[in-house]
Design a protein around this motif. Structure first.
Motif, PDB file in Angstrom:
ATOM      1  N   ARG A 194      11.126  68.627  52.931  1.00 49.89           N
ATOM      2  CA  ARG A 194      11.001  68.712  51.594  1.00 49.89           C
ATOM      3  C   ARG A 194      11.230  70.124  51.059  1.00 49.89           C
ATOM      4  NH1 ARG A 194       7.032  70.191  47.821  1.00 49.89           N
ATOM      5  NH2 ARG A 194       6.856  68.871  45.794  1.00 49.89           N
ATOM      6  N   VAL A 195      12.034  70.127  49.659  1.00 53.81           N
ATOM      7  CA  VAL A 195      12.509  71.628  49.021  1.00 53.81           C
ATOM      8  C   VAL A 195      11.928  71.051  47.586  1.00 53.81           C
ATOM      9  CG1 VAL A 195      14.175  72.748  48.136  1.00 53.81           C
ATOM     10  CG2 VAL A 195      14.437  71.938  50.567  1.00 53.81           C
ATOM     11  N   PRO A 196      11.045  72.001  47.252  1.00 53.41           N
ATOM     12  CA  PRO A 196      10.349  71.497  45.845  1.00 53.41           C
ATOM     13  C   PRO A 196      11.487  71.500  44.743  1.00 53.41           C
ATOM     14  CG  PRO A 196       9.136  73.473  46.837  1.00 53.41           C
ATOM     15  CD  PRO A 196      10.510  72.896  47.644  1.00 53.41           C
ATOM     16  N   GLY A 197      11.300  70.226  44.031  1.00 54.75           N
ATOM     17  CA  GLY A 197      12.372  69.977  42.853  1.00 54.75           C
ATOM     18  C   GLY A 197      13.612  69.190  43.298  1.00 54.75           C
ATOM     19  N   ARG A 198      13.685  68.911  44.603  1.00 48.55           N
ATOM     20  CA  ARG A 198      14.870  68.122  45.189  1.00 48.55           C
ATOM     21  C   ARG A 198      14.299  66.868  45.939  1.00 48.55           C
ATOM     22  NH1 ARG A 198      19.022  72.521  47.497  1.00 48.55           N
ATOM     23  NH2 ARG A 198      19.149  73.870  45.454  1.00 48.55           N
ATOM     24  N   ASP A 199      15.259  65.976  45.630  1.00 42.60           N
ATOM     25  CA  ASP A 199      14.772  64.459  46.184  1.00 42.60           C
ATOM     26  C   ASP A 199      15.431  64.394  47.458  1.00 42.60           C
ATOM     27  OD1 ASP A 199      13.772  64.095  43.650  1.00 42.60           O
ATOM     28  OD2 ASP A 199      15.501  63.096  43.029  1.00 42.60           O
ATOM     29  N   PHE A 200      15.186  63.397  48.165  1.00 37.98           N
ATOM     30  CA  PHE A 200      15.585  62.931  49.324  1.00 37.98           C
ATOM     31  C   PHE A 200      16.540  61.489  48.981  1.00 37.98           C
ATOM     32  CE2 PHE A 200      11.841  60.364  49.682  1.00 37.98           C
ATOM     33  CZ  PHE A 200      12.388  59.103  50.290  1.00 37.98           C
ATOM     34  N   GLU A 201      17.642  61.298  50.125  1.00 33.49           N
ATOM     35  CA  GLU A 201      18.453  60.077  49.786  1.00 33.49           C
ATOM     36  C   GLU A 201      18.451  59.049  50.882  1.00 33.49           C
ATOM     37  OE1 GLU A 201      22.617  60.342  48.125  1.00 33.49           O
ATOM     38  OE2 GLU A 201      22.965  60.147  50.190  1.00 33.49           O
ATOM     39  N   LEU A 202      18.178  57.770  50.415  1.00 31.67           N
ATOM     40  CA  LEU A 202      18.063  56.838  51.568  1.00 31.67           C
ATOM     41  C   LEU A 202      19.466  56.013  51.347  1.00 31.67           C
ATOM     42  CD1 LEU A 202      17.018  54.681  53.429  1.00 31.67           C
ATOM     43  CD2 LEU A 202      16.204  53.493  51.484  1.00 31.67           C
ATOM     44  N   ARG A 203      20.337  55.829  52.205  1.00 25.96           N
ATOM     45  CA  ARG A 203      21.548  55.302  52.187  1.00 25.96           C
ATOM     46  C   ARG A 203      21.413  54.061  53.335  1.00 25.96           C
ATOM     47  NH1 ARG A 203      27.091  56.709  50.768  1.00 25.96           N
ATOM     48  NH2 ARG A 203      28.608  55.309  51.847  1.00 25.96           N
ATOM     49  N   LEU A 204      21.846  52.702  52.998  1.00 27.77           N
ATOM     50  CA  LEU A 204      21.908  51.686  53.978  1.00 27.77           C
ATOM     51  C   LEU A 204      23.123  51.177  53.970  1.00 27.77           C
ATOM     52  CD1 LEU A 204      18.717  49.816  52.783  1.00 27.77           C
ATOM     53  CD2 LEU A 204      18.947  51.196  54.922  1.00 27.77           C
ATOM     54  N   THR A 205      23.885  50.977  55.208  1.00 29.38           N
ATOM     55  CA  THR A 205      25.209  50.420  55.118  1.00 29.38           C
ATOM     56  C   THR A 205      25.231  49.231  56.097  1.00 29.38           C
ATOM     57  OG1 THR A 205      26.223  52.703  54.929  1.00 29.38           O
ATOM     58  CG2 THR A 205      27.644  50.840  55.444  1.00 29.38           C
ATOM     59  N   HIS A 206      25.568  48.016  55.624  1.00 30.51           N
ATOM     60  CA  HIS A 206      25.730  46.680  56.421  1.00 30.51           C
ATOM     61  C   HIS A 206      26.988  46.134  56.368  1.00 30.51           C
ATOM     62  CE1 HIS A 206      24.775  42.232  56.451  1.00 30.51           C
ATOM     63  NE2 HIS A 206      24.495  42.772  57.744  1.00 30.51           N
ATOM     64  N   THR A 207      27.327  46.233  57.920  1.00 28.00           N
ATOM     65  CA  THR A 207      28.679  45.768  58.132  1.00 28.00           C
ATOM     66  C   THR A 207      28.331  44.270  58.887  1.00 28.00           C
ATOM     67  OG1 THR A 207      29.644  47.837  58.515  1.00 28.00           O
ATOM     68  CG2 THR A 207      30.910  46.087  59.306  1.00 28.00           C
ATOM     69  N   PRO A 208      28.632  43.078  58.118  1.00 25.73           N
ATOM     70  CA  PRO A 208      28.293  41.804  58.879  1.00 25.73           C
ATOM     71  C   PRO A 208      29.042  41.518  60.051  1.00 25.73           C
ATOM     72  CG  PRO A 208      29.428  41.454  56.703  1.00 25.73           C
ATOM     73  CD  PRO A 208      29.199  42.867  56.905  1.00 25.73           C
ATOM     74  N   GLY A 209      28.440  40.519  60.943  1.00 24.22           N
ATOM     75  CA  GLY A 209      29.085  40.118  62.019  1.00 24.22           C
ATOM     76  C   GLY A 209      29.292  38.857  61.994  1.00 24.22           C
ATOM     77  N   ASP A 210      29.734  38.158  63.153  1.00 29.24           N
ATOM     78  CA  ASP A 210      29.817  36.736  63.448  1.00 29.24           C
ATOM     79  C   ASP A 210      29.166  36.226  64.855  1.00 29.24           C
ATOM     80  OD1 ASP A 210      31.942  37.152  64.883  1.00 29.24           O
ATOM     81  OD2 ASP A 210      33.173  36.725  63.534  1.00 29.24           O
ATOM     82  N   ARG A 211      29.614  35.017  65.246  1.00 25.86           N
ATOM     83  CA  ARG A 211      28.903  34.790  66.503  1.00 25.86           C
ATOM     84  C   ARG A 211      29.879  35.482  67.813  1.00 25.86           C
ATOM     85  NH1 ARG A 211      28.693  28.655  65.334  1.00 25.86           N
ATOM     86  NH2 ARG A 211      26.747  28.887  64.050  1.00 25.86           N
ATOM     87  N   GLU A 212      31.072  36.286  67.385  1.00 28.73           N
ATOM     88  CA  GLU A 212      31.688  36.800  68.404  1.00 28.73           C
ATOM     89  C   GLU A 212      31.530  38.473  68.192  1.00 28.73           C
ATOM     90  OE1 GLU A 212      35.735  35.701  68.130  1.00 28.73           O
ATOM     91  OE2 GLU A 212      35.291  33.590  68.292  1.00 28.73           O
ATOM     92  N   VAL A 213      31.242  38.811  67.082  1.00 23.60           N
ATOM     93  CA  VAL A 213      31.228  40.420  66.911  1.00 23.60           C
ATOM     94  C   VAL A 213      29.767  40.635  66.288  1.00 23.60           C
ATOM     95  CG1 VAL A 213      32.206  42.316  65.271  1.00 23.60           C
ATOM     96  CG2 VAL A 213      33.672  40.297  66.160  1.00 23.60           C
ATOM     97  N   LEU A 214      29.229  41.635  66.889  1.00 24.17           N
ATOM     98  CA  LEU A 214      27.835  42.084  66.281  1.00 24.17           C
ATOM     99  C   LEU A 214      28.062  42.624  64.883  1.00 24.17           C
ATOM    100  CD1 LEU A 214      26.393  43.828  69.426  1.00 24.17           C
ATOM    101  CD2 LEU A 214      25.724  41.473  68.602  1.00 24.17           C
ATOM    102  N   GLY A 215      27.191  42.566  64.016  1.00 20.97           N
ATOM    103  CA  GLY A 215      26.947  43.209  62.753  1.00 20.97           C
ATOM    104  C   GLY A 215      26.354  44.553  63.175  1.00 20.97           C
ATOM    105  N   VAL A 216      26.237  45.521  62.325  1.00 22.18           N
ATOM    106  CA  VAL A 216      25.751  46.756  62.266  1.00 22.18           C
ATOM    107  C   VAL A 216      24.966  47.249  60.989  1.00 22.18           C
ATOM    108  CG1 VAL A 216      25.944  49.316  62.538  1.00 22.18           C
ATOM    109  CG2 VAL A 216      27.280  47.598  64.164  1.00 22.18           C
ATOM    110  N   LEU A 217      23.607  47.469  61.241  1.00 19.35           N
ATOM    111  CA  LEU A 217      22.993  48.204  59.828  1.00 19.35           C
ATOM    112  C   LEU A 217      22.911  49.726  60.103  1.00 19.35           C
ATOM    113  CD1 LEU A 217      21.464  47.812  57.434  1.00 19.35           C
ATOM    114  CD2 LEU A 217      19.323  47.531  59.018  1.00 19.35           C
ATOM    115  N   ARG A 218      23.263  50.487  59.162  1.00 19.95           N
ATOM    116  CA  ARG A 218      23.017  51.808  59.392  1.00 19.95           C
ATOM    117  C   ARG A 218      22.123  52.355  58.545  1.00 19.95           C
ATOM    118  NH1 ARG A 218      28.445  55.375  59.067  1.00 19.95           N
ATOM    119  NH2 ARG A 218      28.473  54.622  61.248  1.00 19.95           N
ATOM    120  N   ILE A 219      21.160  53.159  58.944  1.00 21.19           N
ATOM    121  CA  ILE A 219      20.261  53.635  57.979  1.00 21.19           C
ATOM    122  C   ILE A 219      20.384  55.227  57.897  1.00 21.19           C
ATOM    123  CG2 ILE A 219      17.684  53.828  57.547  1.00 21.19           C
ATOM    124  CD1 ILE A 219      17.411  51.270  59.441  1.00 21.19           C
ATOM    125  N   GLU A 220      20.419  55.838  56.837  1.00 22.97           N
ATOM    126  CA  GLU A 220      20.655  57.268  56.626  1.00 22.97           C
ATOM    127  C   GLU A 220      19.611  57.861  55.644  1.00 22.97           C
ATOM    128  OE1 GLU A 220      25.260  58.130  57.476  1.00 22.97           O
ATOM    129  OE2 GLU A 220      24.835  56.935  55.719  1.00 22.97           O
TER     130      GLU A 220
END
Length: 154
Positions: A69-95
């Protein structure tokens, strides 16, 4: 002779990014909004992926408001979802990013277990246990990002 072509499905990478107040209420809101976003992307509430994501988002946002925390500054949540299928895994990135540079958390393989009876110090151990990959990354403008990735099984 032409090589056979394999039709590849279209991949739509979904991205969600939002800033939250750097206080406990902001951390709780980030977790709830993040889980709602995952649900709209087809990762249902109470699924293994959703439960793991909830814990990771909760720990990283709590760390951001407690240690970054820095007073007066916010934090950021970023989610990235790369879907997959039965042959390829999907990936969820949390930042989760904050603007404090001098308070850098340990990275993977650097986390020391807290002493018995300590009230804190277990958050990144939880992230380490649940995430398939994670890292601490410097960012511009000043600050850092903690990134965790979950492989999604379909």
């Amino acid at each position: 002779m032409e090589a056979p072509t394999k039709a590849q499905p279209d991949v739509t990478v979904r991205v969600f990014k939002r800033q939250f107040r750097s206080n406990p209420r902001g951390a709780r809101l980030a977790r709830r909004v993040g889980l709602y976003q995952l649900h709209t992307w087809g990762i249902p509430y109470l699924s293994d992926a959703s439960e793991s994501a909830a814990l990771i988002i909760g720990e990283l946002t709590a760390n951001a408001v407690t240690h970054g925390r820095v007073p007066g500054r916010d934090f950021e949540l970023r989610l990235t979802h790369t879907p997959g299928d039965r042959e390829v895994l999907g990936v969820l990135r949390i930042e989760v990013s904050d603007t404090r540079t001098e308070c850098r958390p340990p990275g993977p393989g650097e986390i020391a277990a807290p002493a018995d009876g300590d009230d804190s110090g277990r958050g990144l151990l939880i992230v380490d246990a649940l995430a398939d990959r994670w890292a601490v990354i410097d960012r511009e403008p000043p600050g850092k990002t903690v990134r965790a990735e979950l492989d999604l099984l379909y």
